[in-house]
Write a protein that holds these residues in place. Sequence first.
Motif, mmCIF file in Angstrom:
data_model
loop_
_atom_site.group_PDB
_atom_site.id
_atom_site.type_symbol
_atom_site.label_atom_id
_atom_site.label_comp_id
_atom_site.label_asym_id
_atom_site.label_seq_id
_atom_site.Cartn_x
_atom_site.Cartn_y
_atom_site.Cartn_z
ATOM 1 N N LEU A 177 -16.750 7.191 -2.302
ATOM 2 C CA LEU A 177 -15.652 6.914 -1.019
ATOM 3 C C LEU A 177 -15.932 5.896 -0.012
ATOM 4 O O LEU A 177 -14.920 5.375 0.596
ATOM 5 N N HIS A 178 -17.163 5.480 0.069
ATOM 6 C CA HIS A 178 -17.542 4.532 0.882
ATOM 7 C C HIS A 178 -16.798 3.171 0.651
ATOM 8 O O HIS A 178 -17.016 2.134 1.504
ATOM 9 N N GLU A 179 -16.649 3.011 -0.682
ATOM 10 C CA GLU A 179 -15.968 1.672 -1.020
ATOM 11 C C GLU A 179 -14.588 1.739 -0.941
ATOM 12 O O GLU A 179 -13.797 0.930 -1.376
ATOM 13 N N LEU A 180 -13.939 2.863 -0.172
ATOM 14 C CA LEU A 180 -12.637 2.811 -0.016
ATOM 15 C C LEU A 180 -11.855 1.664 0.634
ATOM 16 O O LEU A 180 -12.380 0.949 1.478
ATOM 17 N N ASN A 181 -10.769 1.011 -0.263
ATOM 18 C CA ASN A 181 -10.053 -0.062 0.313
ATOM 19 C C ASN A 181 -8.727 0.363 0.985
ATOM 20 O O ASN A 181 -7.855 0.936 0.300
ATOM 21 N N TRP A 182 -8.673 0.271 2.385
ATOM 22 C CA TRP A 182 -7.660 0.880 2.913
ATOM 23 C C TRP A 182 -6.295 0.460 2.661
ATOM 24 O O TRP A 182 -5.167 0.922 2.625
ATOM 25 N N ILE A 183 -6.366 -1.087 2.630
ATOM 26 C CA ILE A 183 -4.935 -1.596 1.830
ATOM 27 C C ILE A 183 -4.510 -1.030 0.801
ATOM 28 O O ILE A 183 -3.230 -0.780 0.400
ATOM 29 N N THR A 184 -5.399 -1.030 -0.362
ATOM 30 C CA THR A 184 -5.028 -0.485 -1.604
ATOM 31 C C THR A 184 -4.603 0.879 -1.150
ATOM 32 O O THR A 184 -3.592 1.454 -1.901
ATOM 33 N N LEU A 185 -5.141 1.809 -0.407
ATOM 34 C CA LEU A 185 -4.761 3.230 -0.350
ATOM 35 C C LEU A 185 -3.321 3.071 0.562
ATOM 36 O O LEU A 185 -2.559 3.953 -0.199
ATOM 37 N N LEU A 186 -3.195 2.319 1.347
ATOM 38 C CA LEU A 186 -1.702 2.316 1.867
ATOM 39 C C LEU A 186 -0.664 2.033 0.709
ATOM 40 O O LEU A 186 0.329 2.610 0.734
ATOM 41 N N ILE A 187 -1.127 0.851 -0.100
ATOM 42 C CA ILE A 187 -0.139 0.608 -1.283
ATOM 43 C C ILE A 187 0.221 1.667 -1.848
ATOM 44 O O ILE A 187 1.194 1.985 -2.451
ATOM 45 N N GLY A 188 -0.983 2.361 -2.457
ATOM 46 C CA GLY A 188 -0.861 3.398 -3.423
ATOM 47 C C GLY A 188 -0.056 4.773 -2.937
ATOM 48 O O GLY A 188 0.748 5.231 -3.677
ATOM 49 N N VAL A 189 -0.389 5.049 -1.718
ATOM 50 C CA VAL A 189 0.448 6.283 -0.996
ATOM 51 C C VAL A 189 1.705 5.884 -0.717
ATOM 52 O O VAL A 189 2.483 6.692 -1.062
ATOM 53 N N SER A 190 2.129 4.502 -0.416
ATOM 54 C CA SER A 190 3.700 4.296 -0.171
ATOM 55 C C SER A 190 4.247 4.307 -1.194
ATOM 56 O O SER A 190 5.483 4.683 -1.262
ATOM 57 N N ALA A 191 3.562 3.718 -2.329
ATOM 58 C CA ALA A 191 4.485 3.716 -3.671
ATOM 59 C C ALA A 191 4.680 4.920 -4.044
ATOM 60 O O ALA A 191 5.722 5.419 -4.676
ATOM 61 N N ALA A 192 3.748 6.000 -4.098
ATOM 62 C CA ALA A 192 3.911 7.347 -4.462
ATOM 63 C C ALA A 192 4.848 8.026 -3.704
ATOM 64 O O ALA A 192 5.934 8.836 -4.456
ATOM 65 N N ALA A 193 4.808 8.107 -2.486
ATOM 66 C CA ALA A 193 5.927 8.394 -1.517
ATOM 67 C C ALA A 193 7.299 8.163 -2.075
ATOM 68 O O ALA A 193 8.138 9.100 -2.027
ATOM 69 N N PHE A 194 7.408 6.760 -2.151
ATOM 70 C CA PHE A 194 8.702 6.416 -2.632
ATOM 71 C C PHE A 194 9.132 6.835 -3.819
ATOM 72 O O PHE A 194 10.373 7.188 -4.064
ATOM 73 N N LEU A 195 8.453 6.911 -4.694
ATOM 74 C CA LEU A 195 8.676 7.191 -6.263
ATOM 75 C C LEU A 195 8.983 8.784 -6.248
ATOM 76 O O LEU A 195 10.052 9.238 -6.709
ATOM 77 N N PHE A 196 8.143 9.666 -5.305
ATOM 78 C CA PHE A 196 8.665 11.188 -5.105
ATOM 79 C C PHE A 196 10.007 11.262 -4.592
ATOM 80 O O PHE A 196 10.780 12.037 -5.005
ATOM 81 N N TRP A 197 10.156 10.398 -3.673
ATOM 82 C CA TRP A 197 11.567 10.555 -2.939
ATOM 83 C C TRP A 197 12.716 10.181 -3.847
ATOM 84 O O TRP A 197 13.825 10.741 -3.895
ATOM 85 N N ALA A 198 12.440 8.870 -4.554
ATOM 86 C CA ALA A 198 13.330 8.351 -5.276
ATOM 87 C C ALA A 198 13.827 9.384 -6.448
ATOM 88 O O ALA A 198 14.919 9.335 -6.891
#
Length: 577
Positions: A177-198
Amino acid sequence: MLMRAAQFLPILGWAHSYGREQLSNDLMAAVIVTIMLIPQSLAYALLAGLPPEAGLYASIAPIILYAIFGTSRALAIGPVAVVSLLTASAVGQVAEQGSAGYAVAALTLAFLSGGFLLLLGLFRLGFLANFLSHPVIAGFITASGILIAASQLKHIFGVNAHGHTLLEILLSLASHLHELNWITLLIGVSAAAFLFWARKGLKPGLLRLGASGRLADVLTKAGPVAAVVATTVAVWALNLSSQGVKIVGEVPQSLPPLTMPGFAPDLLGALLVPAILISVIGFVESVSVAQTLAAKKRQRIDPDQELIGLGAANIGAAFTGGYPVTGGFARSVVNFDAGAETPAAGAFTAFGLAVASLVLTPLVYFLPNATLAATIIVAVLSLVDFSILRKTWEYSRADFIAVSATILLTLGLGVEIGVASGVAISVLLHLYKTSTPHVAEVGRVPGTEHFRNILRHEVETNPTVLSLRVDESLYFVNARFLEDLVYSRIADGSELKHIVLMFSAVNEVDYSALESLEAINHRLKDLEIGLHLSEVKGPVMDRLKRSHFIDDLNGQVFLSQQNAWNALSGVTTSRDA
């Protein structure tokens, strides 16, 4: 002649009557499924540990081959989540991910899987898949969905993690978890949220805005494409790859190449069992979907020919740069709902994917892996169904134990052990259920010729006559059970003069059961108790007549239980139990 040829080449059965209306419906279905499959194929290749183009390649030649040899009008062939996970698990044990040997092993796995399916189909052995019970399949798919979703979290977080079991994956994620990339996390979570909504909210929203039902369907199915386009443009425009966001990179701009699986004995031996497991799981999933969709249009499929169609599709994948494939639930339902009339819709889909391989692959260079992971997570979470635990607990504790064990073993020990355990549990469950067959003591319902269980109905009985209805075929697993039951009843009934075995539900008596019947007959003869049979089915009687059992029988064979009652029963008493 044409009808006989159509048994082996089902395409001949529908191609000769193919018309303009079918063409229009198939083309529309192909457009919708192609839009859905482009991101999905790339994502499933990522799940299998293969280059993204392998997902596209596995969705072209196999679809065409299935259209020729398969019998379902709506089944859509290609990579699926569970088979992709099984592929990664099996191939990862013989080669390192990213190496040339890994790709060859995936081709070999597809070849072995296809060959096994073809053999089953040619020898008409499709019934063997029935030994994998539905509750066990449901438990395995639920556990696999959880494993797949967990395995993709490393792409959402942008970290290097690994593991084949749920605990291994979670511990590995925690340690990185110390390697966490916050930009990647934002992209992944946003894409998943959009797909669930879609998936749930896009179509109703479009309908409220006045869009037609067909247009709303197309745009909803294109939701993953929108996520791909938006995140790819964002990564390209903001140069996010330089900030640690992992991308797909270069994808070859070509049609599926001609490839050759490996035939080294060590490789074949290492992949044979995983190939068989993948074949069984893929066939069960595929046939279940195909039968469900066929029933909606009063069509039928041939399970044995489905084996040949799936076998040909997998062998096609092995020689065109793919990996094991089967009929996918989600894409098949989309294909059906979009109006697919014939397997030609699959062929048109393959053409669309071929065009995408030639034209669109440069456009996915900046596609973030997090978006593909989000696509997988959203797709597989729909497979997770914990309600099967509640349903089996309420209906059958044995099935509940089987489901629970399959889920726990898959999550705790990995997919291969999970699916192997599922097969073993299914067989053991069947053997357990048939090893203690239901045998009811029956009596006559007063004033009728019906005989029912004395523990459920008010019936007439005779203390000198014991009538036992055997509600299961007799074979080596349960033959001794019947012996023990009869001997225990002999000890309890001092007035007993006759025992009648009512065989109305017995469809088979194997040699072990025949020996048990002979042992019962000799024992009763020594005790001067008559052994009689009633309502014996023709095939069972034919088999018994080929032995000496009927000649040595210490009693009679009656056509009906009423005849046995009339011949053997004297004074009757009423019993209420």
